[in-house]
Design a protein around this motif. Structure first.
Motif, mmCIF file in Angstrom:
data_model
loop_
_atom_site.group_PDB
_atom_site.id
_atom_site.type_symbol
_atom_site.label_atom_id
_atom_site.label_comp_id
_atom_site.label_asym_id
_atom_site.label_seq_id
_atom_site.Cartn_x
_atom_site.Cartn_y
_atom_site.Cartn_z
ATOM 1 N N PHE A 143 0.538 -0.705 -0.205
ATOM 2 C CA PHE A 143 -0.019 -0.316 -0.393
ATOM 3 C C PHE A 143 0.628 1.309 0.150
ATOM 4 N N ARG A 144 -0.431 2.619 0.005
ATOM 5 C CA ARG A 144 0.807 3.577 -0.500
ATOM 6 C C ARG A 144 -0.298 4.809 -0.727
ATOM 7 N N GLY A 145 -0.156 5.851 -0.305
ATOM 8 C CA GLY A 145 -1.158 6.786 0.559
ATOM 9 C C GLY A 145 -0.501 8.248 -0.832
ATOM 10 N N GLU A 146 -1.586 9.058 -1.029
ATOM 11 C CA GLU A 146 -1.337 10.531 -1.442
ATOM 12 C C GLU A 146 -2.307 11.631 -0.983
ATOM 13 N N ILE A 147 -1.588 12.699 -0.776
ATOM 14 C CA ILE A 147 -2.663 13.760 -0.999
ATOM 15 C C ILE A 147 -2.235 14.944 -2.149
ATOM 16 N N ILE A 148 -3.638 15.267 -3.111
ATOM 17 C CA ILE A 148 -3.257 15.900 -3.815
ATOM 18 C C ILE A 148 -4.514 16.729 -3.775
ATOM 19 N N LEU A 149 -3.551 18.717 -4.233
ATOM 20 C CA LEU A 149 -5.140 19.592 -4.272
ATOM 21 C C LEU A 149 -4.700 19.852 -5.932
ATOM 22 N N GLY A 150 -5.847 19.664 -6.700
ATOM 23 C CA GLY A 150 -5.704 20.017 -8.242
ATOM 24 C C GLY A 150 -6.875 21.512 -8.186
ATOM 25 N N THR A 155 -22.830 30.064 -18.352
ATOM 26 C CA THR A 155 -22.335 30.605 -17.361
ATOM 27 C C THR A 155 -20.502 29.379 -17.859
ATOM 28 N N SER A 156 -19.762 30.203 -16.735
ATOM 29 C CA SER A 156 -18.978 28.514 -16.301
ATOM 30 C C SER A 156 -18.350 28.626 -15.157
ATOM 31 N N ILE A 157 -17.576 27.146 -15.097
ATOM 32 C CA ILE A 157 -16.854 26.783 -12.964
ATOM 33 C C ILE A 157 -15.948 26.790 -14.007
ATOM 34 N N GLN A 158 -15.341 26.829 -12.490
ATOM 35 C CA GLN A 158 -13.513 26.730 -11.708
ATOM 36 C C GLN A 158 -13.919 25.433 -10.897
ATOM 37 N N THR A 159 -13.328 24.686 -10.063
ATOM 38 C CA THR A 159 -13.546 23.724 -9.259
ATOM 39 C C THR A 159 -11.594 22.656 -9.328
ATOM 40 N N TYR A 160 -11.745 23.285 -7.217
ATOM 41 C CA TYR A 160 -11.002 23.259 -6.682
ATOM 42 C C TYR A 160 -10.930 21.284 -6.346
ATOM 43 N N THR A 161 -9.774 20.700 -6.042
ATOM 44 C CA THR A 161 -10.326 19.687 -5.074
ATOM 45 C C THR A 161 -8.714 19.450 -4.474
ATOM 46 N N LEU A 162 -8.937 18.952 -3.092
ATOM 47 C CA LEU A 162 -8.462 18.246 -2.432
ATOM 48 C C LEU A 162 -8.880 16.562 -2.528
ATOM 49 N N GLY A 188 -9.530 6.991 -3.913
ATOM 50 C CA GLY A 188 -9.630 7.880 -3.055
ATOM 51 C C GLY A 188 -10.725 8.421 -2.853
ATOM 52 N N ILE A 189 -10.865 9.800 -1.789
ATOM 53 C CA ILE A 189 -11.709 10.337 -1.300
ATOM 54 C C ILE A 189 -11.920 12.045 -0.838
ATOM 55 N N GLY A 190 -12.527 13.336 -0.710
ATOM 56 C CA GLY A 190 -12.144 14.330 -0.888
ATOM 57 C C GLY A 190 -12.961 15.224 -1.374
ATOM 58 N N VAL A 191 -12.646 16.724 -1.162
ATOM 59 C CA VAL A 191 -13.940 17.638 -2.060
ATOM 60 C C VAL A 191 -13.090 17.904 -2.903
ATOM 61 N N GLY A 238 -24.125 33.916 -9.314
ATOM 62 C CA GLY A 238 -22.663 33.075 -8.714
ATOM 63 C C GLY A 238 -23.232 32.009 -7.683
ATOM 64 N N ASP A 239 -22.553 31.447 -7.516
ATOM 65 C CA ASP A 239 -21.976 30.580 -6.005
ATOM 66 C C ASP A 239 -20.898 29.824 -5.666
ATOM 67 N N ARG A 240 -20.757 29.598 -4.566
ATOM 68 C CA ARG A 240 -19.354 28.439 -4.864
ATOM 69 C C ARG A 240 -20.597 27.511 -3.541
ATOM 70 N N ASP A 241 -20.278 25.854 -4.232
ATOM 71 C CA ASP A 241 -20.512 25.314 -3.690
ATOM 72 C C ASP A 241 -19.648 23.827 -3.222
ATOM 73 N N VAL A 242 -20.077 23.347 -1.897
ATOM 74 C CA VAL A 242 -18.780 22.392 -1.457
ATOM 75 C C VAL A 242 -19.512 21.011 -1.961
ATOM 76 N N ALA A 243 -18.438 19.757 -2.393
ATOM 77 C CA ALA A 243 -19.382 18.833 -2.278
ATOM 78 C C ALA A 243 -18.155 17.476 -2.258
ATOM 79 N N PHE A 244 -18.595 16.280 -1.868
ATOM 80 C CA PHE A 244 -17.830 15.521 -1.374
ATOM 81 C C PHE A 244 -16.893 14.797 -3.421
ATOM 82 N N ALA A 245 -16.260 14.154 -2.735
ATOM 83 C CA ALA A 245 -16.321 13.986 -4.194
ATOM 84 C C ALA A 245 -14.710 12.486 -3.701
#
Length: 168
Positions: free
Chosen positions: A33-40, A77-84, A105-108, A130-137
């Motif tokens: 096993f190995r793991g990582e944390i990724i910001l996108g 409209t347009s949309i931008q997304t950040y993931t962790l 993987g799981i994240g937001v 417009g709006d900012r939403d936080v969702a499960f990823a």
């Protein structure tokens, strides 16, 4: 009053975009096993769709209700997304320097939806803020790595990521 025949948006198209990801990880060698944390970050994507047709109410001094022609009013409209993401992988072993793996993987995901506008409306007043939403990823991955040296690996893999829903 106006009558909306449905509140669903159909024929949605979302342009492709560029993405950037960075992170850090740790593992137990070439097997296990190995793991990582990724910001996108996924750059601005244009979104277009067809909301439900509506029948406008009568204009002041205009024809009776229901006598108006139904309006089909495409939205833009347009949309931008950040993931962790926190990802875990399982390496099946080193087979002549080839290391096949699977992962999950799981994240937001944080979605920034810009102002929604409609092109069929003669006046530019029909807009939704417009709006900012936080969702499960979540994500699943699979691939194969080639061990070039003790400290370098060439990785070819596939990642599917579901970033949840965004709304305005």
């Amino acid at each position: 009053t106006s009558t909306f025949l449905t509140d669903r948006v159909t024929n949605v198209s979302l342009d492709n975009t560029w993405l950037a990801e960075g992170g850090m990880g740790c593992g137990s060698g070439s097997r296990g096993f190995r793991g990582e944390i990724i910001l996108g970050y996924r750059g601005e994507r244009d979104l277009q769709g067809e909301p439900g047709i509506y029948i406008p109410g009568p204009a002041l001094g205009g024809p009776e209700p229901g006598a108006q022609t139904p309006i089909d009013d495409p939205l833009h409209t347009s949309i931008q997304t950040y993931t962790l993401m926190l990802n875990a992988f399982y390496d099946f072993g080193n087979f002549n320097r080839f290391v096949p793996y699977v992962g999950a993987g799981i994240g937001v995901a944080v979605h920034d939806v810009d102002e929604v506008s409609f092109t069929g409306t003669p006046a530019p007043t029909n807009r939704i803020e417009g709006d900012r939403d936080v969702a499960f990823a979540w994500a699943v991955m699979a691939g194969v790595a080639y061990q070039i040296s003790d400290r370098a690996i060439l990785d070819v893999g596939y990642r599917y990521i579901d970033m949840g829903k965004a709304q305005s």
